[in-house]
Design an enzyme around this catalytic site. Structure first.
Site, PDB file in Angstrom:
ATOM      1  N   ARG A   9      33.958 -24.971  66.180  1.00  0.00           N
ATOM      2  CA  ARG A   9      34.205 -23.541  66.370  1.00  0.00           C
ATOM      3  C   ARG A   9      35.661 -23.239  66.703  1.00  0.00           C
ATOM      4  NH1 ARG A   9      29.092 -24.324  68.976  1.00  0.00           N
ATOM      5  NH2 ARG A   9      27.408 -23.251  67.863  1.00  0.00           N
ATOM      6  N   ARG A  85      34.674 -29.185  82.962  1.00  0.00           N
ATOM      7  CA  ARG A  85      35.613 -29.806  82.035  1.00  0.00           C
ATOM      8  C   ARG A  85      35.827 -31.273  82.393  1.00  0.00           C
ATOM      9  NH1 ARG A  85      37.694 -24.695  83.211  1.00  0.00           N
ATOM     10  NH2 ARG A  85      37.965 -23.306  81.431  1.00  0.00           N
ATOM     11  N   THR A 115      43.686 -29.029  72.415  1.00  0.00           N
ATOM     12  CA  THR A 115      42.906 -28.168  73.285  1.00  0.00           C
ATOM     13  C   THR A 115      41.632 -28.837  73.769  1.00  0.00           C
ATOM     14  OG1 THR A 115      41.948 -25.933  73.472  1.00  0.00           O
ATOM     15  CG2 THR A 115      41.632 -27.083  71.386  1.00  0.00           C
ATOM     16  N   THR A 116      41.477 -30.128  73.456  1.00  0.00           N
ATOM     17  CA  THR A 116      40.304 -30.882  73.879  1.00  0.00           C
ATOM     18  C   THR A 116      40.260 -30.980  75.409  1.00  0.00           C
ATOM     19  OG1 THR A 116      40.491 -32.195  71.854  1.00  0.00           O
ATOM     20  CG2 THR A 116      39.052 -33.054  73.586  1.00  0.00           C
ATOM     21  N   ASN A 117      39.116 -30.686  75.974  1.00  0.00           N
ATOM     22  CA  ASN A 117      38.978 -30.698  77.438  1.00  0.00           C
ATOM     23  C   ASN A 117      38.517 -32.041  77.993  1.00  0.00           C
ATOM     24  OD1 ASN A 117      39.751 -28.154  78.576  1.00  0.00           O
ATOM     25  ND2 ASN A 117      37.999 -27.218  77.543  1.00  0.00           N
ATOM     26  N   ARG A 148      43.142 -14.323  80.142  1.00  0.00           N
ATOM     27  CA  ARG A 148      41.963 -13.941  80.915  1.00  0.00           C
ATOM     28  C   ARG A 148      42.350 -13.196  82.187  1.00  0.00           C
ATOM     29  NH1 ARG A 148      38.754 -19.689  79.910  1.00  0.00           N
ATOM     30  NH2 ARG A 148      37.649 -19.021  78.007  1.00  0.00           N
ATOM     31  N   HIS A 172      44.214 -26.720  84.098  1.00  0.00           N
ATOM     32  CA  HIS A 172      43.279 -25.894  83.344  1.00  0.00           C
ATOM     33  C   HIS A 172      41.878 -26.331  83.745  1.00  0.00           C
ATOM     34  CE1 HIS A 172      41.498 -23.491  80.237  1.00  0.00           C
ATOM     35  NE2 HIS A 172      40.955 -24.546  79.663  1.00  0.00           N
TER      36      HIS A 172
END
Length: 309
Positions: A9, A85, A115-117, A148, A172
């Protein structure tokens, strides 16, 4: 060419936003046979309908990424409801190490975003595994966290989120540090516009935003990360030298070394052109160090062989 590793996604959302901005031709890579090809074909049809001059292709072969000057890594196990995460750490570290090896072989001159957590720890794995100068390894995180914060603050202030300059630094994750004192509307700090209770609510909503999305729809955010990745990619591809908050390897900045954390940076054609140091108070600096310590704790759990080739 932009290569996006991971046709899930987030990867597809990033490809869509990048395609809409006509940043470059796009290659989607995934290990699932047919998945990247199908997503790419659908996106290519959309490009044709919209009259966009972008070629979108899919592949299961890393060799097809040869010549890419930007590689965006979104691959990894997704965050599930109730999962932090940090719990993704062990599952995704091995995946990132393997992707790094393929980048070294087929796209050694690229700038890498991921962006992989948990993204700060995964950025550390990527940086160490590649062995490159730190400017070319960038974790995506802060653009999403800052966006956000702007959204939740705007709901209380009755202004557009675009009117808010948000600042979120540190990790993050649950240990991230929203900084309302340095976040502002037309130069006016949020601390002068919102009550203590409102500021607390905005910070809490910002920290828990990802978990809220996951709980509501059963899987983690995709449109927000996709949009943010497109903006960061645009600054690199067009050498815009725009300021973003991103996860980068620190080597003395903010009094921190050998750790990845999200801080304001300037992104240009070579990746991170400059790290910007905020004028933090003692309390904010202490909270930032605690956030960095949380990242270190994650990294300590990683098998050392993943950090070396």
């Amino acid at each position: 060419m932009i290569t996006i590793v991971g046709a899930g996604r987030v990867g597809v959302a990033a490809a869509l936003f990048m395609m809409l901005r006509e940043l470059d031709d796009i290659l989607l890579i995934d290990i699932i046979e047919g998945k990247p090809q199908g997503e790419a074909l659908d996106l290519a049809h959309a490009a044709a309908i919209l009259g966009l001059s972008v070629d979108v292709r899919g592949s299961n072969d890393y060799r097809d990424m040869a010549g890419s000057d930007l590689v965006v890594v979104t691959a990894g196990f997704p965050r599930k409801p109730g999962m932090t995460r940090e719990e993704l750490l062990a599952k995704n570290a091995g995946i990132i190490a393997g992707i790094a090896d393929n980048i070294l072989e087929y796209a050694p001159n690229s700038v890498v975003m991921l962006t992989t957590n948990p993204v700060d720890a995964m950025t550390y794995v990527m940086y160490k595994r590649l062995g490159w100068e730190r400017r070319r390894v960038i974790g995506f995180s802060g653009v999403l966290d800052a966006g956000r914060l702007a959204y939740y603050a705007s709901r209380k202030l009755g202004v557009s989120p675009a009117s808010i300059t948000p600042v979120v630094i540190g990790m993050h994750g649950e240990a991230m540090l929203p900084v309302p004192r340095l976040s502002s509307v037309a130069g006016i700090p949020l601390t002068s516009l919102l009550t203590e209770e409102e500021l607390r609510e905005v910070a809490e909503e910002t920290v828990k935003a990802g978990a809220a999305i996951t709980q509501l729809r059963g899987y983690s955010s995709s449109y927000g990360p996709g949009a943010g990745l497109a903006l960061m990619a645009e600054s690199v591809k067009k050498n815009q030298r725009r300021a973003f908050t991103a996860s980068v390897y620190l080597d003395g900045e903010y009094g921190e070394r050998d750790v990845v954390a999200e801080v304001p940076v300037v992104l240009g054609g070579g990746g991170v052109e400059r790290i910007l140091e905020l004028p933090l108070t003692e309390e904010e600096r202490r909270a930032f160090h605690e956030s960095c310590s949380a990242v270190r704790d994650l990294v300590k759990r990683l098998p050392r062989e993943l950090l070396e080739r």
